[in-house]
Design an enzyme around this catalytic site. Structure first.
Site, PDB file in Angstrom:
ATOM      1  CB  SER A  24      -5.136   1.751  14.051  1.00 57.89           C
ATOM      2  OG  SER A  24      -5.867   2.877  14.515  1.00 57.89           O
ATOM      3  N   GLY A  62       0.821  -1.224   0.000  1.00 56.50           N
ATOM      4  CA  GLY A  62       0.000   0.000   0.000  1.00 56.50           C
ATOM      5  C   GLY A  62       0.844   1.260   0.000  1.00 56.50           C
ATOM      6  CG  ASN A  90       1.160   1.206   4.888  1.00 53.09           C
ATOM      7  OD1 ASN A  90       1.017   1.962   5.851  1.00 53.09           O
ATOM      8  ND2 ASN A  90       0.710   1.534   3.681  1.00 53.09           N
ATOM      9  CG  ASP A 110      -6.646  -7.373  -3.513  1.00 54.86           C
ATOM     10  OD1 ASP A 110      -6.284  -7.218  -2.332  1.00 54.86           O
ATOM     11  OD2 ASP A 110      -7.824  -7.610  -3.836  1.00 54.86           O
ATOM     12  CB  VAL A 111      -1.704  -7.225   0.043  1.00 56.78           C
ATOM     13  CG1 VAL A 111      -0.432  -6.856  -0.675  1.00 56.78           C
ATOM     14  CG2 VAL A 111      -2.393  -6.005   0.626  1.00 56.78           C
ATOM     15  CB  ILE A 158      -1.351   9.745  10.425  1.00 56.67           C
ATOM     16  CG1 ILE A 158      -0.850   8.949  11.640  1.00 56.67           C
ATOM     17  CG2 ILE A 158      -0.203  10.157   9.511  1.00 56.67           C
ATOM     18  CD1 ILE A 158       0.141   9.641  12.538  1.00 56.67           C
ATOM     19  CE1 TYR A 194      -8.156   0.929   9.732  1.00 55.23           C
ATOM     20  CE2 TYR A 194      -8.435   2.072  11.816  1.00 55.23           C
ATOM     21  CZ  TYR A 194      -7.690   1.834  10.681  1.00 55.23           C
ATOM     22  OH  TYR A 194      -6.500   2.481  10.491  1.00 55.23           O
ATOM     23  CE  LYS A 213      -5.320  -0.890  10.557  1.00 53.23           C
ATOM     24  NZ  LYS A 213      -4.200  -1.136   9.636  1.00 53.23           N
TER      25      LYS A 213
HETATM   26  P1  NAP Z   1      -4.145   5.702   2.476  1.00 56.12           P
HETATM   27  O1  NAP Z   1      -3.561   7.020   2.135  1.00 56.12           O
HETATM   28  O2  NAP Z   1      -5.537   5.372   2.047  1.00 56.12           O
HETATM   29  O3  NAP Z   1      -3.129   4.573   1.994  1.00 56.12           O
HETATM   30  C1  NAP Z   1      -3.450   3.209   2.025  1.00 56.12           C
HETATM   31  C2  NAP Z   1      -2.898   2.581   0.759  1.00 56.12           C
HETATM   32  O4  NAP Z   1      -3.213   1.169   0.769  1.00 56.12           O
HETATM   33  C3  NAP Z   1      -3.570   3.197  -0.476  1.00 56.12           C
HETATM   34  O5  NAP Z   1      -2.584   3.524  -1.434  1.00 56.12           O
HETATM   35  C4  NAP Z   1      -4.481   2.083  -0.934  1.00 56.12           C
HETATM   36  O6  NAP Z   1      -4.739   2.083  -2.328  1.00 56.12           O
HETATM   37  C5  NAP Z   1      -3.677   0.858  -0.532  1.00 56.12           C
HETATM   38  N1  NAP Z   1      -4.500  -0.334  -0.580  1.00 56.12           N
HETATM   39  C6  NAP Z   1      -5.818  -0.444  -0.266  1.00 56.12           C
HETATM   40  N2  NAP Z   1      -6.230  -1.688  -0.462  1.00 56.12           N
HETATM   41  C7  NAP Z   1      -5.161  -2.405  -0.914  1.00 56.12           C
HETATM   42  C8  NAP Z   1      -4.977  -3.753  -1.313  1.00 56.12           C
HETATM   43  N3  NAP Z   1      -5.975  -4.627  -1.247  1.00 56.12           N
HETATM   44  N4  NAP Z   1      -3.756  -4.144  -1.749  1.00 56.12           N
HETATM   45  C9  NAP Z   1      -2.734  -3.254  -1.809  1.00 56.12           C
HETATM   46  N5  NAP Z   1      -2.855  -1.958  -1.449  1.00 56.12           N
HETATM   47  C10 NAP Z   1      -4.057  -1.532  -1.004  1.00 56.12           C
HETATM   48  O7  NAP Z   1      -4.119   5.482   4.057  1.00 56.12           O
HETATM   49  P2  NAP Z   1      -2.974   5.734   5.152  1.00 56.12           P
HETATM   50  O8  NAP Z   1      -3.540   6.647   6.128  1.00 56.12           O
HETATM   51  O9  NAP Z   1      -1.661   5.998   4.526  1.00 56.12           O
HETATM   52  O10 NAP Z   1      -2.953   4.276   5.828  1.00 56.12           O
HETATM   53  C11 NAP Z   1      -1.831   3.406   5.825  1.00 56.12           C
HETATM   54  C12 NAP Z   1      -1.963   2.444   6.987  1.00 56.12           C
HETATM   55  O11 NAP Z   1      -1.937   3.182   8.216  1.00 56.12           O
HETATM   56  C13 NAP Z   1      -3.278   1.669   6.996  1.00 56.12           C
HETATM   57  O12 NAP Z   1      -3.058   0.337   7.433  1.00 56.12           O
HETATM   58  C14 NAP Z   1      -4.106   2.412   8.001  1.00 56.12           C
HETATM   59  O13 NAP Z   1      -5.105   1.608   8.582  1.00 56.12           O
HETATM   60  C15 NAP Z   1      -3.042   2.814   9.002  1.00 56.12           C
HETATM   61  N6  NAP Z   1      -3.412   3.922   9.878  1.00 56.12           N
HETATM   62  C16 NAP Z   1      -3.666   5.179   9.385  1.00 56.12           C
HETATM   63  C17 NAP Z   1      -4.014   6.190  10.273  1.00 56.12           C
HETATM   64  C18 NAP Z   1      -4.289   7.601   9.823  1.00 56.12           C
HETATM   65  O14 NAP Z   1      -4.667   8.428  10.674  1.00 56.12           O
HETATM   66  N7  NAP Z   1      -4.127   7.945   8.567  1.00 56.12           N
HETATM   67  C19 NAP Z   1      -4.103   5.926  11.637  1.00 56.12           C
HETATM   68  C20 NAP Z   1      -3.842   4.650  12.094  1.00 56.12           C
HETATM   69  C21 NAP Z   1      -3.484   3.650  11.217  1.00 56.12           C
HETATM   70  P3  NAP Z   1      -5.957   2.984  -2.906  1.00 56.12           P
HETATM   71  O15 NAP Z   1      -5.866   4.302  -2.241  1.00 56.12           O
HETATM   72  O16 NAP Z   1      -5.705   3.096  -4.339  1.00 56.12           O
HETATM   73  O17 NAP Z   1      -7.203   2.266  -2.517  1.00 56.12           O
END
Ligand code: NAP
Length: 249
Positions: free
Chosen positions: A143, A12, A91, A64-65, A189, A156, A160
């Site tokens: 998370s 991701g 990730n 697709d992971v 974030i 979610y 997590k």
């Molecule tokens: P993001 O900007 O939406 O990035 C997530 C990436 O994962 C996107 O590029 C998405 O692709 C990709 N993805 C989705 N489904 C996938 C699949 N089946 N196979 C491969 N890639 C896939 O979100 P982020 O905030 O960076 O999140 C990254 C990680 O941090 C996640 O695990 C999230 O739960 C965790 N997290 C985020 C936050 C926060 O506040 N942002 C807080 C706690 C934890 P598409 O966008 O093209 O769908």
């Protein structure tokens, strides 16, 4: 920290936290396999180009992971192109928020498959190589919601929390082979995942953060680089909150 001669896979990593992790690991010397879904291929190529600009090797693999055949192809392509896998960063993640009474089976399955099953599939696939080389780092992005729970995020939070249980179990299974497994629990974030919150919701969230601000993808990436390094060799089965103190309650 020096990750020269190491190969990392970051799932991701077309954007957001995954992209920041891929760039940070490249900055400290690793060659990187970046991955995302086919629809994000262009953004994924830009992440790969940024890594090459740092004079590191980058391989972009759309997969697709949550799909077993896709994961098998991702890992096989990584090993055949770059020769080894030392670091896996689980990730990739999505949200499908809904109150439990209205949550559909599809909302549940999508999040559990992409946020939890993917970590199982990728970990199982890379361990084969890490066990042989007797060195490896598995780092999974959980998370604070997996620790604290959150109304509207039962799927979610469950995924997590599962990532944390998976991490601790792997740590016990493969510690004797020089492989560590740790989770990072980000708080709030600034990424696309959180951009839909309105100003009022943002302010309410920031008030719950002792350090008084929203985190950046880079904040998470710095913690990943440490856990991937030789310096973190005696740390395993841990959950590191990168949350400005949010999970303190
Ligand atoms: P993001 O900007 O939406 O990035 C997530 C990436 O994962 C996107 O590029 C998405 O692709 C990709 N993805 C989705 N489904 C996938 C699949 N089946 N196979 C491969 N890639 C896939 O979100 P982020 O905030 O960076 O999140 C990254 C990680 O941090 C996640 O695990 C999230 O739960 C965790 N997290 C985020 C936050 C926060 O506040 N942002 C807080 C706690 C934890 P598409 O966008 O093209 O769908």
């Amino acid at each position: 920290m020096d990750l020269s001669n190491k190969v990392a896979i970051v799932t991701g990593s077309a954007r957001g936290i995954g992209r920041a992790i891929a760039l940070k690991l490249a900055e400290v010397g690793a060659d990187i396999v970046v991955n995302d879904i086919a629809a994000a291929a262009d953004a994924l190529e830009s992440t790969a180009a940024e890594i090459r600009a740092l004079n590191r090797k980058a391989l972009a693999v759309t997969a697709d992971v949550s799909s077993p055949p896709d994961v098998a192809r991702l890992i096989e392509t990584a090993v055949s192109s770059l020769g080894r896998i030392d670091i896996l960063v689980n990730n990739a993640g999505v949200t499908r928020d809904q109150l439990i009474m209205r949550m559909t089976d599809e909302d549940w399955d999508t999040v559990l498959n992409i946020d939890l099953k993917s970590a199982f599939l990728c970990t199982r696939a890379v361990l084969r190589y890490m066990m042989k080389q007797r060195w490896g780092r598995i780092i999974s992005i959980a998370s604070v919601v997996g620790i604290m729970g959150n109304a509207g995020q039962a799927n979610y939070a469950s995924a997590k929390a599962g990532v944390i249980g998976l991490t601790k179990s792997i740590a016990k299974e493969v510690g004797s082979r020089g492989i560590t497994a740790n989770a990072i629990a980000p708080g709030f974030i600034e990424t696309r995942m959180t951009e839909n919150l309105d100003e009022k919701q943002r302010q309410a969230l920031v008030q719950r953060i002792p350090l008084g601000s929203i985190g950046t993808p880079r904040d998470v990436a710095e913690a990943v680089a440490f856990l991937a390094s030789e310096e973190a060799k005696y740390i395993t089965g841990q959950v590191l909150c990168v949350d400005g103190g949010m999970a303190l309650g």
